[in-house]
Structure formats: C-alpha cells, structure tokens
Design an enzyme around this catalytic site. Structure first.
Site, PDB file in Angstrom:
ATOM      1  N   LYS A   1      31.806 -42.999  11.953  1.00  0.00           N
ATOM      2  CA  LYS A   1      32.965 -43.451  11.174  1.00  0.00           C
ATOM      3  C   LYS A   1      32.578 -44.549  10.178  1.00  0.00           C
ATOM      4  O   LYS A   1      33.230 -44.700   9.139  1.00  0.00           O
ATOM      5  CB  LYS A   1      34.079 -43.921  12.103  1.00  0.00           C
ATOM      6  CG  LYS A   1      34.636 -42.819  13.014  1.00  0.00           C
ATOM      7  CD  LYS A   1      35.413 -41.753  12.253  1.00  0.00           C
ATOM      8  CE  LYS A   1      36.236 -40.884  13.206  1.00  0.00           C
ATOM      9  NZ  LYS A   1      37.065 -39.888  12.513  1.00  0.00           N
TER      10      LYS A   1
ATOM     11  N   SER B   1      39.481 -42.624   9.906  1.00  0.00           N
ATOM     12  CA  SER B   1      38.289 -43.318  10.387  1.00  0.00           C
ATOM     13  C   SER B   1      38.547 -43.820  11.817  1.00  0.00           C
ATOM     14  O   SER B   1      39.457 -43.317  12.498  1.00  0.00           O
ATOM     15  CB  SER B   1      37.975 -44.472   9.434  1.00  0.00           C
ATOM     16  OG  SER B   1      36.793 -45.128   9.833  1.00  0.00           O
TER      17      SER B   1
END
Ligand code: COA
Length: 286
Positions: A168, A152
């Site tokens: 993300k 992420s």
C-alpha cells in the site's frame, strides 16, 4: 460517540448523474458500499471481481434498488483480462469518468511466517493490481474530468501486515506520482486509507472475535468501527466536482487511527506476544 452519516442528507441525489465508474473488488465490503452509494447518486457502475457470479449478484442488487450496474470478471493480477473487462464496461455504460481501484488481498502474518510467494501474492494483488487497473482503464478515462481513486491502507508500520503495508505504500507513491503526471490532462488521482470497517472480509480476518474487536476499537480515537458508508461518503466527495481542486491526497477515513501512528497496533502485538509467552510457560498449546 460519532455516528455514520446518511449521505442522502449530505449530497444532492444527482451528484454523479450521467457518470460511469469502474470499481474493482466491488462485489463486497467497502467497495460494494462505494458502488451502491455512487449508483444511488446517479452513477452507472461496472463492478469487477474475480468471481463473476459475485460481481453480477452485486450489480443485480444495485439494479433492483433502481441503479444502473453491470458485473464483469477479471483477476487484477491479469492485465489482459482487465483490458477486456474495461472494454466490456465501456460497451455497457460508455467511457469512464471514475476508476476505483479497490481490489485487495490480505491475511495477518508476521514476516517470519509468510513465504516469498505469500508476500508476492499480496504485492501482486494490492500494488500491481492497482497499477494494472489504472493502466487498463486509462484509454477509456475521460480527459479532462476523469477521477482515479484507490483504496490504500495504514500509512504507518503495523506488525503482522508487512506485506500489506509495503504494497500500500507503493499504492500511495503511485497515487501521488500519477496525480503529478496527469494533472495537466485534467485527471485527479487520490486515495483513501480506511480504518477498521465493519462488514468487510479484511476485518473478519484481522479481528475474528469479540476480544480482538474490542482491542481494535481502542486504537480508534472516535471509539468505534467504521461502516462502508463512512468510506463511501469520502469517496463521493473525492470523485465529485466538489473536489475538483483536490489531487494527490491520501485521505485517512479512520476515526483518527492513522494520526496515532502504528503505536496502537504495536500495543496489540506486544499483548499477543506476552500472552503467547505466558501460555508457552504454562504449557498451553496455541
Ligand atoms: N498466512 C501466511 N501465508 C498465507 C496465508 C496466511 N494466512 N494465506 C495465504 N498465504 C500464502 C499461501 O501459503 C501461498 O504461499 P505458498 O505458495 O508459499 O504456500 C500464497 O499466500 C498464495 O496463496 P493462495 O491461496 O494460492 O493465493 P490466492 O491468489 O488464491 O489468494 C489471498 C490470495 C492469499 C490474498 C487470499 O487471502 C484472497 O484471495 N484474499 C481475497 C480477499 C481478501 O483478502 N480480502 C481482504 C481485503 S483487505
């Protein structure tokens, strides 16, 4: 200042012995570092990248170091290509124990300076690409015992990165929702938020000169850039049996940067705006 830790002194060498990991974006940077570490701990790795030559070269490097690795090609925006690549991976090294969704696309741009297609491109690679990877790999993932790990970013608002932050945030939501859905089948789903990591294409784009690097360093409480090994160490833990009761975690591995929220990056953005305003007033062209 802290130093990156050598995993050879931390994890037993056969930590991932007999396992197989599919790693997207594994041809370079953070994901290659993870692939090398997994392989050094006994895991066969299938490295997937858009560029077949790059994926195969990365795999060859791992084989030369004594590991088991294969390079395959797919664009994570292409679900059918991912399905075919996952089948190739299984033919090469058997069913999957680990899926690492690491492929990403990024460039610095303000919302005003990015086209709808530019925004969509990053969401397609980062969010849909992560979904496509996990979805294509799922039929081959061992249940129970499989482990999914996504890379992420940020977890906080960061100027010039709206496209990435938005994509993300979706990866984080997907991670935690899947962790809930797949818990009973014995599959763990986690994510890592890397801080500024040296030797990556992302950082080369975001901090292209020494001045920007110095500014980035000041956003990290531990006072240094990370290295791919820092992320690989966390990944080794999260996919190993040592983390068998850990799921749905979005783990920052960032020298403490995330803890400060988006304020440090906002400070960099303000300084950039002020410099541009001064230069404009002085008649300096950018
Ligand atoms: N600023 C603003 N927009 C940009 C941009 C930039 N620096 N770079 C690309 N874009 C836009 C393009 O203008 C295009 O939009 P348009 O059609 O409206 O003009 C759109 O993004 C797609 O660009 P394109 O180059 O065709 O996409 P691609 O699929 O070939 O590449 C990227 C994807 C853009 C993410 C590219 O940077 C890439 O391949 N990156 C992979 C490696 C990487 O980013 N690594 C870091 C990971 S953290």
């Amino acid at each position: 200042m802290t130093q990156p830790h050598d995993p050879a002194t931390t994890f037993r060498p056969d930590l991932l012995a007999g396992k197989h990991a599919l790693i997207t974006g594994g041809g370079s940077g953070i994901n290659l570092g993870i692939a090398q570490s997994f392989a050094a701990h006994g895991c066969a790795v299938t490295i997937l990248g858009r560029n077949l030559d790059k994926a195969q070269a990365a795999a060859a490097g791992i084989v030369a170091a004594g590991g088991r690795a294969t390079g395959v090609s797919a664009d994570v925006r292409d679900f059918a290509a991912l399905q075919a690549a996952a089948e190739q991976a299984v033919e090469a090294h058997g069913p999957l124990d680990i899926v690492l969704a690491g492929a990403a696309g990024n460039f610095p741009a303000p919302v005003d300076g990015i086209s709808p297609n530019g925004f969509k491109t990053v969401v397609d690679i980062d969010l849909l690409g992560t979904y496509n990877t996990i979805k294509a790999a799922a039929p081959h993932l061992k249940t129970p015992g499989g482990s999914v790990l996504s890379i992420s970013a940020y977890g906080v608002p960061v100027p010039m990165q709206a496209h990435v932050v938005a994509a993300k945030a979706g990866v984080d939501a997907l991670t935690q929702t899947l962790a809930v859905e797949w818990g009973l089948r014995g599959v763990r789903v986690n994510a890592i938020i890397p801080g500024p990591i040296d030797g990556t294409e992302g950082m080369a784009r975001l901090a292209p000169d020494e001045k920007t690097r110095a500014q980035f360093t000041r956003t990290v409480p531990l006072g240094r850039f990370g290295v791919p090994q820092d992320i690989a160490n966390a990944a080794l833990f999260l996919v190993s049996d040592a983390a068998s009761y850990v799921t749905g975690v979005i783990l920052p591995v960032d020298g403490g940067q995330n803890m400060l929220g988006g304020a440090p990056q906002y400070g960099m953005y303000l300084a950039m705006q002020e410099r541009a305003a001064r230069e404009a007033a002085a008649g300096v062209s950018p």
